[in-house]
Scaffold this motif. Structure first.
Motif, PDB file in Angstrom:
ATOM      1  N   ARG A 220       0.923  -1.153   0.070  1.00 47.56           N
ATOM      2  CA  ARG A 220       0.138  -0.081  -0.014  1.00 47.56           C
ATOM      3  C   ARG A 220       0.856   1.147  -0.157  1.00 47.56           C
ATOM      4  O   ARG A 220       1.599   1.324   0.756  1.00 47.56           O
ATOM      5  CB  ARG A 220      -0.874   0.017   1.112  1.00 47.56           C
ATOM      6  CG  ARG A 220      -1.681   1.129   1.398  1.00 47.56           C
ATOM      7  CD  ARG A 220      -2.517   1.156   2.516  1.00 47.56           C
ATOM      8  NE  ARG A 220      -1.806   1.086   3.658  1.00 47.56           N
ATOM      9  CZ  ARG A 220      -2.307   0.771   4.860  1.00 47.56           C
ATOM     10  NH1 ARG A 220      -3.457   0.407   5.129  1.00 47.56           N
ATOM     11  NH2 ARG A 220      -1.468   0.831   6.091  1.00 47.56           N
ATOM     12  N   LEU A 222       1.448   5.073   0.117  1.00 44.52           N
ATOM     13  CA  LEU A 222       0.977   6.460   0.706  1.00 44.52           C
ATOM     14  C   LEU A 222       1.737   7.537   0.645  1.00 44.52           C
ATOM     15  O   LEU A 222       2.963   7.816   0.441  1.00 44.52           O
ATOM     16  CB  LEU A 222       0.701   6.192   2.354  1.00 44.52           C
ATOM     17  CG  LEU A 222       0.034   5.201   3.003  1.00 44.52           C
ATOM     18  CD1 LEU A 222       0.278   5.041   4.571  1.00 44.52           C
ATOM     19  CD2 LEU A 222      -1.430   5.405   2.715  1.00 44.52           C
ATOM     20  N   SER A 266      -3.562  11.808   4.711  1.00 47.60           N
ATOM     21  CA  SER A 266      -2.875  10.540   3.837  1.00 47.60           C
ATOM     22  C   SER A 266      -3.416  10.358   2.736  1.00 47.60           C
ATOM     23  O   SER A 266      -4.717   9.909   2.735  1.00 47.60           O
ATOM     24  CB  SER A 266      -2.390   9.270   4.795  1.00 47.60           C
ATOM     25  OG  SER A 266      -1.801   9.860   5.916  1.00 47.60           O
ATOM     26  N   VAL A 268      -3.592   7.373  -0.523  1.00 47.94           N
ATOM     27  CA  VAL A 268      -3.482   6.089  -1.273  1.00 47.94           C
ATOM     28  C   VAL A 268      -3.003   6.444  -2.573  1.00 47.94           C
ATOM     29  O   VAL A 268      -3.984   6.783  -3.223  1.00 47.94           O
ATOM     30  CB  VAL A 268      -4.293   5.087  -0.612  1.00 47.94           C
ATOM     31  CG1 VAL A 268      -3.936   3.690  -1.219  1.00 47.94           C
ATOM     32  CG2 VAL A 268      -4.620   4.833   0.707  1.00 47.94           C
ATOM     33  N   ASN A 280      -7.053   8.848   2.455  1.00 48.36           N
ATOM     34  CA  ASN A 280      -7.950   7.793   3.511  1.00 48.36           C
ATOM     35  C   ASN A 280      -8.184   8.075   4.827  1.00 48.36           C
ATOM     36  O   ASN A 280      -7.072   8.744   5.671  1.00 48.36           O
ATOM     37  CB  ASN A 280      -6.551   6.674   3.442  1.00 48.36           C
ATOM     38  CG  ASN A 280      -7.099   5.357   4.133  1.00 48.36           C
ATOM     39  OD1 ASN A 280      -7.664   5.321   5.202  1.00 48.36           O
ATOM     40  ND2 ASN A 280      -6.848   4.200   3.684  1.00 48.36           N
ATOM     41  N   SER A 284      -5.652   9.298   8.195  1.00 43.38           N
ATOM     42  CA  SER A 284      -5.491  10.648   8.503  1.00 43.38           C
ATOM     43  C   SER A 284      -6.072  11.110   9.955  1.00 43.38           C
ATOM     44  O   SER A 284      -6.697  10.361  10.312  1.00 43.38           O
ATOM     45  CB  SER A 284      -6.394  11.403   7.552  1.00 43.38           C
ATOM     46  OG  SER A 284      -6.023  11.255   6.074  1.00 43.38           O
ATOM     47  N   ASP A 440     -13.787  -0.042   8.524  1.00 42.90           N
ATOM     48  CA  ASP A 440     -14.402   0.810   7.646  1.00 42.90           C
ATOM     49  C   ASP A 440     -14.513   0.102   6.139  1.00 42.90           C
ATOM     50  O   ASP A 440     -13.916   0.531   4.953  1.00 42.90           O
ATOM     51  CB  ASP A 440     -13.080   2.014   7.393  1.00 42.90           C
ATOM     52  CG  ASP A 440     -14.029   3.256   6.731  1.00 42.90           C
ATOM     53  OD1 ASP A 440     -15.166   3.311   6.750  1.00 42.90           O
ATOM     54  OD2 ASP A 440     -13.525   3.945   6.040  1.00 42.90           O
ATOM     55  N   GLN A 442     -12.871  -2.410   4.880  1.00 45.75           N
ATOM     56  CA  GLN A 442     -11.777  -3.037   4.670  1.00 45.75           C
ATOM     57  C   GLN A 442     -11.307  -4.299   5.686  1.00 45.75           C
ATOM     58  O   GLN A 442     -11.180  -4.071   6.900  1.00 45.75           O
ATOM     59  CB  GLN A 442     -10.383  -2.179   4.307  1.00 45.75           C
ATOM     60  CG  GLN A 442      -9.233  -2.885   3.772  1.00 45.75           C
ATOM     61  CD  GLN A 442      -8.146  -2.044   3.155  1.00 45.75           C
ATOM     62  OE1 GLN A 442      -8.565  -0.673   3.321  1.00 45.75           O
ATOM     63  NE2 GLN A 442      -7.061  -2.524   2.982  1.00 45.75           N
TER      64      GLN A 442
END
Length: 701
Positions: A220, A222, A266, A268, A280, A284, A440, A442
């Motif tokens: 991932r 960022l 932040s 992604v 995201n 954050s 959230d 995920q």
């Protein structure tokens, strides 16, 4: 100067808990550092009667620190047996400017004012990458973390103290105040692995660092921006009144306010170009907070000849008013009430025996980041969550020091004892392999999930004995020192993660107990100014246990160092300097052995008619064996780690001892010995450059 002033919080603790203000700590960095530094000190007295004294300094350094590190971490009972094995590389560039001044004005015989302005600016550019595996009964997961950041910020502030005597001896008023403001910018690009743990073992043999990571990695990317600012105001009023010839009572009121704002965003991104991206909210974190602390209380002081007793007690109230800035704008308000105390006694029994005793308590309130009910998924394999119900820690501290000194015989005996215990200790609650967690929308499957909570029962006890005596026929001094330190740290392990609140229910308490025994012996010469030698040996034996470990087994390890130093000044001013140190680390429970021999050799020549100069040529780490190895233990784990060291190098140096400064300068070099700074480093004045050069007193250090 192989360190930096952490006003940005880049080392994980800068700024302090209450307001994020720079605390002017100077922190060492692991690795090999290249440093350029320059500093200047200026001091003077002004006025017809020299009633104004000024001291000021400017200091600048830039550092470039490279470090290659390894970590071998074994999770053991009561944890699920696992191994974490990583290799890391970092390259950090830093620039520091620091200005400090002190202006003291003796307004009159009864009035005095002291002002201390300060300013610092820091730029920090860290680059790091860590690769490795965690494997064992819990499964297999890949560690792949990268970060490239650019941080810069400044801190400006001043403090002032005004004192006045009100006619009668012992009747005084003191006003003390300070102001500080900081502004920081923190931008970074990073990636981390978010792939869930796999139960399938990788191929390619038993070496985890050689396993193919392709099937265990999902990166991932960022891009983060995190500007922050903060300010602090502090003031106090103290009134003292004599009640007897040797006694005073006092009343003190203190107030402080710390305000902080932070807006971390932040994004992604799709790849390692770190362009564009989608905000995201989980990564954050924007908040603003204010901490108001007030305390008031009486005091008593008794001082006669060289004996002193002081006692103060305070009622303290701290109030936090904060807000997490997001869609639902979570409000955080807490108020804490405490009573703290301070006592100090110094008793000089006679010329040879003296006692000192300090007893105090203090509190540490949780910050808004500790209290917010948010997930931290910046490391998907180690997810954490704040605890809105945290309470302040309350600690009691005792320090005792006894000294017996026989000047005629040159013998000294010292006994030191200290105790520190904390109520509502901020402890970690850790769940290993908590299973799938949906945050959230995920899904995550981390190695560890943690929160913090308050637990009583933190203890640290330390005692130390020291005895020194001269050995006449060797014209030397001999010192032996021995000590014991005991630490008990509570934590919680296991339990179930509540998907609705993010908190952990259940689990068991685990107390990690560490017992350490240390001994040191030193033989130092006092033969002549032309022969100087030191022989020493010190060793430390450690035992660590976990209360949840069913078999109550102990993790035992030992490390020791034998060292010798020699400097000889020959006729015609030639000098020889040498040192050798053998260090060994031995593990008994986890079998390991690490040792190395560090040797330094220098040849020199005294120069000039007064012999104040010396030219030296030498080699450090003659056999190129230096190591940076350390072992640590904690709640259910043992860890070995290494860092880069400079190894063998050659140096030519020139030293010259200055013995006179200005028209009023002293001719005695002892008047210009380096003084200890608050960080423990040697300095030649307030905030100034480093102390005497290597070899100025006893050869290279």
């Amino acid at each position: 100067n192989f360190s930096f002033e952490d006003i940005l919080g880049v080392s994980g603790g800068g700024g302090g808990r209450r307001g994020g203000m720079g605390n002017y700590m100077v922190r060492p960095q692991s690795g090999v550092a290249s440093v350029n530094a320059i500093g200047v000190n200026y001091s003077d007295t002004w006025g017809k009667r020299n009633q104004v004294t000024f001291q000021g300094s400017y200091f600048f350094n830039n550092t470039n620190t490279e470090n290659r590190s390894t970590v071998e971490k074994w999770y053991e009972a009561p944890m699920i047996p696992d191994t974490l094995s990583t290799n890391g590389y970092s390259d950090t560039k830093g620039y520091n400017h620091r200005f400090n001044a002190r202006l003291e004005w003796k307004i009159s015989e009864n009035q005095n004012l002291m002002i201390r302005p300060r300013f610092s600016y820091q730029s920090n550019d860290p680059w790091s990458e860590t690769l490795g595996w965690q494997y064992g009964e819990s499964g297999y997961s890949r560690t792949d973390n990268f970060s490239d950041a650019l941080r810069h910020g400044y801190n400006v502030g001043t403090s002032a103290v005004y004192r006045t005597k009100l006619g009668k001896d012992g009747r005084t008023i003191t006003l003390d105040g300070s102001f500080s403001y900081s502004d920081n910018t923190n931008n970074s690009n990073s990636w981390s692995n978010v792939k869930p743990i796999s139960d399938v073992r990788p191929g390619a043999g038993d070496d985890p660092l050689a396993w193919d990571p392709a099937d265990y990695t999902d990166l991932r990317y960022l891009r983060s921006e995190a500007p922050s600012s903060s300010y602090s105001l502090r003031g106090s009023f103290t009134y003292t009144e004599p009640v007897a010839k040797y006694a005073q009572v006092s009343l003190q009121y203190r107030i402080s306010y710390n305000s902080q704002e932070r807006d971390k965003r932040s994004f992604v991104t799709d790849d390692d170009t770190f362009t564009g991206g989608v905000l995201n909210p989980l990564l954050s974190n924007s908040y603003e907070s204010g901490y108001l602390t007030q305390s008031v209380g009486p005091g008593f002081r008794f001082s006669k000849e060289r004996n002193t007793f002081i006692a103060n007690v305070y009622y303290q109230r701290s109030a936090l008013d904060g807000q997490i800035v997001r869609d639902d704008a979570e409000k955080i308000k807490h108020a804490y009430n405490n009573v703290t105390y301070f006592m100090m006694g110094q008793l000089n029994i006679n010329r040879e025996n003296s006692l000192r005793l300090f007893v105090s308590s203090y509190t540490d309130s949780p910050s808004i980041t500790d209290l917010q009910s948010l997930y931290d998924v910046s490391d998907a394999q180690n997810i954490s969550h704040g605890n809105p119900n945290l309470k302040p820690t309350y600690s009691h501290r005792v320090n005792f020091h006894y000294t017996n000194s026989n000047v005629e015989k040159g013998r000294t005996f010292m006994w030191m004892f200290s105790m520190n215990t904390t109520l509502d200790y901020t402890a970690q609650h850790l769940v290993q392999r908590p299973g799938d967690i949906t945050i959230d929308g995920q899904a995550y499957s981390p190695n560890f999930y943690s929160t913090t909570e308050n637990l009583d029962g933190y203890w640290q006890l330390r005692t130390h004995l020291s005895y020194g005596l001269p050995i006449g026929f060797l014209k030397s001094n001999f010192n032996v020192m021995a000590g014991v330190i005991y630490t008990k740290t509570p934590s919680m392990l296991g339990g179930t993660v509540d998907a609705a609140t993010g908190m952990i229910s259940g689990g068991e308490r685990n107390d990690t107990k560490n017992m350490g025994y240390d001994f040191r012996a030193v033989l130092g010469s006092n033969i002549s100014e032309n022969v100087d030698f030191t022989l020493s040996w010190n060793g430390t034996y450690n035992e660590a246990t976990n209360s949840l470990n069913a078999d109550k087994s102990k993790n035992r390890y030992f490390n020791h160092t034998a060292q010798g130093n020699l400097k000889v000044v020959f006729p015609l001013g030639f000098t020889f300097t040498a040192s050798a140190a053998y260090s060994q680390y031995i593990g008994f429970t986890n079998d390991y052995s690490e040792d190395y021999l560090l040797c330094n050799v220098w040849l020199g020549k005294k120069v000039f008619r007064n012999k104040r100069g010396e030219v030296m040529v030498g080699v450090n780490d003659l056999f190129n064996q230096n190591r940076a190895f350390s072992r640590s233990t904690g709640s259910g784990y043992t860890q070995n780690s290494t860092n880069s060291v400079i190894g063998r190098y050659y140096m030519v140096q020139f030293n010259y001892n200055l013995r006179r400064f200005g028209k009023k300068g002293s001719r005695n070099i002892k008047d210009y010995d380096g003084v200890e700074s608050s960080s423990g480093s040697r300095r030649m004045g307030p905030g100034g450059p480093g102390g005497p050069p290597p070899g100025m007193f006893h050869g290279p250090r």
